[in-house]
Design a protein around this motif. Structure first.
Motif, PDB file in Angstrom:
ATOM      1  N   ASP A  40       0.816  -1.209   0.000  1.00  0.00           N
ATOM      2  CA  ASP A  40       0.000   0.000   0.000  1.00  0.00           C
ATOM      3  C   ASP A  40       0.850   1.260   0.000  1.00  0.00           C
ATOM      4  OD1 ASP A  40      -2.372  -1.375  -0.058  1.00  0.00           O
ATOM      5  OD2 ASP A  40      -2.643  -1.383   2.109  1.00  0.00           O
ATOM      6  N   ARG A  41       2.093   1.144   0.474  1.00  0.00           N
ATOM      7  CA  ARG A  41       2.962   2.315   0.504  1.00  0.00           C
ATOM      8  C   ARG A  41       3.595   2.586  -0.856  1.00  0.00           C
ATOM      9  NH1 ARG A  41       8.033   2.891   4.639  1.00  0.00           N
ATOM     10  NH2 ARG A  41       6.424   2.112   6.062  1.00  0.00           N
ATOM     11  N   VAL A  42       4.034   1.520  -1.549  1.00  0.00           N
ATOM     12  CA  VAL A  42       4.843   1.726  -2.757  1.00  0.00           C
ATOM     13  C   VAL A  42       4.149   1.343  -4.063  1.00  0.00           C
ATOM     14  CG1 VAL A  42       6.955   1.383  -1.435  1.00  0.00           C
ATOM     15  CG2 VAL A  42       5.943  -0.541  -2.658  1.00  0.00           C
ATOM     16  N   ASN A  43       2.871   0.912  -4.004  1.00  0.00           N
ATOM     17  CA  ASN A  43       2.230   0.552  -5.269  1.00  0.00           C
ATOM     18  C   ASN A  43       2.125   1.753  -6.207  1.00  0.00           C
ATOM     19  OD1 ASN A  43       0.188   1.905  -3.896  1.00  0.00           O
ATOM     20  ND2 ASN A  43      -1.159   0.111  -3.738  1.00  0.00           N
ATOM     21  N   GLY A  73       4.614  -7.308  -5.542  1.00  0.00           N
ATOM     22  CA  GLY A  73       3.976  -6.111  -6.087  1.00  0.00           C
ATOM     23  C   GLY A  73       4.242  -5.932  -7.562  1.00  0.00           C
ATOM     24  N   SER A  74       5.473  -6.234  -7.973  1.00  0.00           N
ATOM     25  CA  SER A  74       5.803  -6.118  -9.399  1.00  0.00           C
ATOM     26  C   SER A  74       4.945  -7.065 -10.229  1.00  0.00           C
ATOM     27  CB  SER A  74       7.285  -6.446  -9.613  1.00  0.00           C
ATOM     28  OG  SER A  74       8.104  -5.548  -8.923  1.00  0.00           O
ATOM     29  N   SER A  75       4.860  -8.325  -9.782  1.00  0.00           N
ATOM     30  CA  SER A  75       4.087  -9.323 -10.524  1.00  0.00           C
ATOM     31  C   SER A  75       2.603  -8.990 -10.518  1.00  0.00           C
ATOM     32  CB  SER A  75       4.307 -10.708  -9.909  1.00  0.00           C
ATOM     33  OG  SER A  75       5.669 -11.008  -9.810  1.00  0.00           O
ATOM     34  N   LEU A  76       2.066  -8.690  -9.324  1.00  0.00           N
ATOM     35  CA  LEU A  76       0.647  -8.401  -9.198  1.00  0.00           C
ATOM     36  C   LEU A  76       0.269  -7.121  -9.938  1.00  0.00           C
ATOM     37  CD1 LEU A  76      -2.109  -9.041  -7.941  1.00  0.00           C
ATOM     38  CD2 LEU A  76      -1.366  -7.804  -5.881  1.00  0.00           C
ATOM     39  N   SER A  77       1.107  -6.103  -9.788  1.00  0.00           N
ATOM     40  CA  SER A  77       0.799  -4.823 -10.432  1.00  0.00           C
ATOM     41  C   SER A  77       0.780  -4.940 -11.949  1.00  0.00           C
ATOM     42  CB  SER A  77       1.822  -3.763 -10.005  1.00  0.00           C
ATOM     43  OG  SER A  77       1.738  -3.524  -8.623  1.00  0.00           O
ATOM     44  N   SER A  78       1.695  -5.751 -12.482  1.00  0.00           N
ATOM     45  CA  SER A  78       1.730  -5.909 -13.935  1.00  0.00           C
ATOM     46  C   SER A  78       0.432  -6.514 -14.444  1.00  0.00           C
ATOM     47  CB  SER A  78       2.922  -6.781 -14.349  1.00  0.00           C
ATOM     48  OG  SER A  78       2.756  -8.116 -13.895  1.00  0.00           O
ATOM     49  N   GLN A  79      -0.168  -7.410 -13.660  1.00  0.00           N
ATOM     50  CA  GLN A  79      -1.439  -8.021 -14.060  1.00  0.00           C
ATOM     51  C   GLN A  79      -2.605  -7.052 -13.860  1.00  0.00           C
ATOM     52  OE1 GLN A  79      -1.435 -11.025 -15.629  1.00  0.00           O
ATOM     53  NE2 GLN A  79       0.789 -10.780 -15.385  1.00  0.00           N
ATOM     54  N   GLY A 121      -6.294   1.135 -15.243  1.00  0.00           N
ATOM     55  CA  GLY A 121      -5.549   0.054 -14.625  1.00  0.00           C
ATOM     56  C   GLY A 121      -5.020   0.436 -13.253  1.00  0.00           C
ATOM     57  N   TRP A 122      -4.549   1.679 -13.084  1.00  0.00           N
ATOM     58  CA  TRP A 122      -4.015   2.098 -11.795  1.00  0.00           C
ATOM     59  C   TRP A 122      -5.112   2.176 -10.729  1.00  0.00           C
ATOM     60  CZ3 TRP A 122      -6.056   6.626  -9.912  1.00  0.00           C
ATOM     61  CH2 TRP A 122      -6.542   7.565 -10.831  1.00  0.00           C
ATOM     62  N   GLN A 123      -6.354   2.422 -11.148  1.00  0.00           N
ATOM     63  CA  GLN A 123      -7.443   2.421 -10.174  1.00  0.00           C
ATOM     64  C   GLN A 123      -7.711   1.013  -9.649  1.00  0.00           C
ATOM     65  OE1 GLN A 123     -10.194   4.618 -12.886  1.00  0.00           O
ATOM     66  NE2 GLN A 123     -10.566   5.935 -11.088  1.00  0.00           N
ATOM     67  N   TRP A 124      -7.680   0.023 -10.544  1.00  0.00           N
ATOM     68  CA  TRP A 124      -7.826  -1.360 -10.107  1.00  0.00           C
ATOM     69  C   TRP A 124      -6.674  -1.758  -9.179  1.00  0.00           C
ATOM     70  CZ3 TRP A 124     -12.067  -3.876 -10.084  1.00  0.00           C
ATOM     71  CH2 TRP A 124     -13.024  -3.700 -11.092  1.00  0.00           C
ATOM     72  N   LEU A 125      -5.486  -1.276  -9.489  1.00  0.00           N
ATOM     73  CA  LEU A 125      -4.314  -1.581  -8.675  1.00  0.00           C
ATOM     74  C   LEU A 125      -4.528  -1.122  -7.231  1.00  0.00           C
ATOM     75  CD1 LEU A 125      -0.616  -1.076  -9.696  1.00  0.00           C
ATOM     76  CD2 LEU A 125      -1.418  -0.190  -7.527  1.00  0.00           C
ATOM     77  N   PHE A 126      -4.940   0.138  -7.045  1.00  0.00           N
ATOM     78  CA  PHE A 126      -5.144   0.658  -5.692  1.00  0.00           C
ATOM     79  C   PHE A 126      -6.284  -0.052  -4.974  1.00  0.00           C
ATOM     80  CE2 PHE A 126      -3.116   4.658  -7.440  1.00  0.00           C
ATOM     81  CZ  PHE A 126      -1.955   4.521  -6.699  1.00  0.00           C
ATOM     82  N   LEU A 127      -7.364  -0.324  -5.677  1.00  0.00           N
ATOM     83  CA  LEU A 127      -8.520  -0.956  -5.048  1.00  0.00           C
ATOM     84  C   LEU A 127      -8.208  -2.378  -4.587  1.00  0.00           C
ATOM     85  CD1 LEU A 127     -11.392   0.224  -7.433  1.00  0.00           C
ATOM     86  CD2 LEU A 127     -11.119   0.836  -5.012  1.00  0.00           C
ATOM     87  N   ILE A 128      -7.600  -3.164  -5.454  1.00  0.00           N
ATOM     88  CA  ILE A 128      -7.367  -4.570  -5.133  1.00  0.00           C
ATOM     89  C   ILE A 128      -6.229  -4.736  -4.123  1.00  0.00           C
ATOM     90  CG2 ILE A 128      -6.637  -6.793  -6.097  1.00  0.00           C
ATOM     91  CD1 ILE A 128      -8.237  -6.064  -8.614  1.00  0.00           C
ATOM     92  N   GLU A 129      -5.178  -3.935  -4.245  1.00  0.00           N
ATOM     93  CA  GLU A 129      -4.055  -4.079  -3.325  1.00  0.00           C
ATOM     94  C   GLU A 129      -4.364  -3.518  -1.938  1.00  0.00           C
ATOM     95  OE1 GLU A 129      -0.340  -2.835  -5.007  1.00  0.00           O
ATOM     96  OE2 GLU A 129      -0.350  -4.455  -6.496  1.00  0.00           O
ATOM     97  N   ALA A 130      -5.466  -2.784  -1.777  1.00  0.00           N
ATOM     98  CA  ALA A 130      -5.888  -2.328  -0.448  1.00  0.00           C
ATOM     99  C   ALA A 130      -6.609  -3.428   0.323  1.00  0.00           C
ATOM    100  CB  ALA A 130      -6.801  -1.104  -0.583  1.00  0.00           C
TER     101      ALA A 130
END
Length: 439
Positions: free
Chosen positions: A47-50, A172-178, A190-199
């Protein structure tokens, strides 16, 4: 207590009850606690570095230039600074289990809200609040480890726990790429999905914390009565040994000169670390003109190297009882690697090698570094001192992420190397007690 001759009294060894095997007790604590703390820290660091993985499209969609992005990313550390000391004091009063659960659900909700940032002002506000909410977690975990492991085991325990940083970067690298591939799904970037799912992990793990985290040995159902009593007594004796050669009063966190020296070291560390960490994906991408997804996958290489280095260096630091050397030497290796990287910024293979050595060197110093306060601070001084060192030192995170936007990558790597060299010099200047401390 001082002895009759004015020298610090040496605490007597704690008697070991029949049937209690110290190595087995610590082994139980390691397997019950470290995996849980490891998973929690992965969620925290994600959550800090995504934001790092979403830098380019996020900045484009919000209309941010490099300076605005760096300032907003760095505001995390301003909130972090303001909240850390009071947060650790609340943890002491409330207990780790309930307080960690509170801050995890809070930062998880704020991190998810980053998906709805629309301009620089909302970005600035959310990053500040995220830092304010998350501030108590890391120093709280360091304090929590002192409730279970003596100072002579602290570097390897902190090192194992903090490998979560490196693993979070790999995961984070692997998950974020997906997740970035979800761009356009349900009308979201895509970045919105990243923040929502990784929270989500931070929010969901709150339940695990309330169920599985044990505040102290006396509350652990997986230790029998004799084991819990012996471990409590051993840790009390360890704190007494540290207090005898150091300080345990709360004022020490603000008046002890060595606390300020450690602040300076950690400030230099964070300036070098965050200034490069928050750009490593884009630097790898630019080194070989990779697409964003490939660059995110390649970012896993430096942090895989860091994971191994943190475990080995933390173990060796405790084995040799030389935490200062295990901080200073990696800093010098990291400085050499960052300087070498400036000669191959457009050559992907040598650049990734240099970046991997540099990142591994900086990260592997963290376990031994956080073992240093335990050599001269105990009790309330330890709780406040850890928070003070971490909060002030993390101003380097703000300055590093903000200032790097004002320099070319080559110049910033040179600056980062300079900070690490300064950190190494200050570390070796520290005067530490020999008992349980540095050789």
């Amino acid at each position: 207590m001082p002895g009759a001759d004015g020298a610090p009294a040496v605490a007597m060894p704690v008697p070991i009850p029949p049937g209690v095997v110290p190595a087995a007790v610590y082994r139980k604590a390691v397997w019950r606690l470290i995996p849980l703390l490891f998973i929690l820290y992965i969620a925290s660091f994600l959550d800090r570095v995504n934001l790092n993985h979403a830098e380019i499209p996020f900045s484009k969609d919000l209309g941010l230039d490099k300076s605005q992005y760096g300032f907003g990313a760095g505001l995390f550390f301003v909130g972090y600074l303001l909240s850390q000391v009071p947060s650790n004091m609340i943890l002491v009063r409330m207990g780790p289990r309930r307080w960690i659960a509170c801050i995890m659900v809070t930062w998880g909700l704020i991190s998810g809200a980053m998906a709805f940032a629309t301009d620089k002002n909302s970005f600035y506000c959310l990053r500040f609040l995220l830092g304010f909410a998350e501030a108590g977690f890391f120093p709280g975990m360091l304090l929590y480890l002192s409730y279970w492991f003596p100072s002579t085991m602290r570097a390897q325990m902190v090192g194992r726990f903090m490998t979560a940083i490196a693993v979070a970067q790999v995961v984070g690298s692997s998950l974020s790429s997906q997740l970035m591939k979800l761009d356009g799904v349900a009308g979201l970037h895509g970045w919105q999905w990243l923040f929502l799912i990784e929270a989500l992990p931070s929010i969901l793990l709150t339940v695990v914390v309330l169920k599985a985290m044990v505040n102290r040995p006396s509350e652990a159902s997986w230790l029998n009565r004799d084991e819990a009593a012996w471990l409590d007594a051993e840790l009390t004796a360890d704190r007494a040994r540290v207090a005898a050669v150091g300080r345990s009063d709360l004022r020490a966190a603000f008046t002890e000169p060595r606390v300020y020296l450690l602040m300076a070291v950690y400030l230099a560390d964070c300036l070098a670390n965050y200034g490069t960490t928050f750009s490593i994906t884009s630097l790898i991408q630019n080194s070989g003109n990779f697409d964003q997804i490939t660059a995110i996958w390649l970012t896993a290489i430096p942090y895989s190297a860091a994971t191994v280095a943190m475990i080995v260096v933390g173990w060796n630091s405790d084995r040799t009882r030389s935490p200062r050397a295990h901080v200073a030497i990696p800093y010098l290796v990291g400085a050499a690697a960052f300087l070498s990287a400036t000669f191959c910024m457009t050559q992907p293979v040598p650049f990734i090698i240099c970046a991997s050595i540099g990142v591994a060197a900086v990260y592997c110093a963290l376990g031994p570094f956080w073992a240093l306060p335990a050599t001269f601070l105990a009790g309330p001084a330890s709780a406040a001192g850890i928070a003070v060192i971490n909060s002030v030192g993390n101003l380097g995170g703000f300055l590093g992420t903000f200032l790097k936007g004002s320099f070319t990558p080559t110049i910033w790597f040179q600056i980062a190397a300079g900070f690490l060299i300064v950190g190494a010099i200050v570390t070796m200047s520290l005067r530490l007690p020999r008992q349980g401390g540095d050789r």
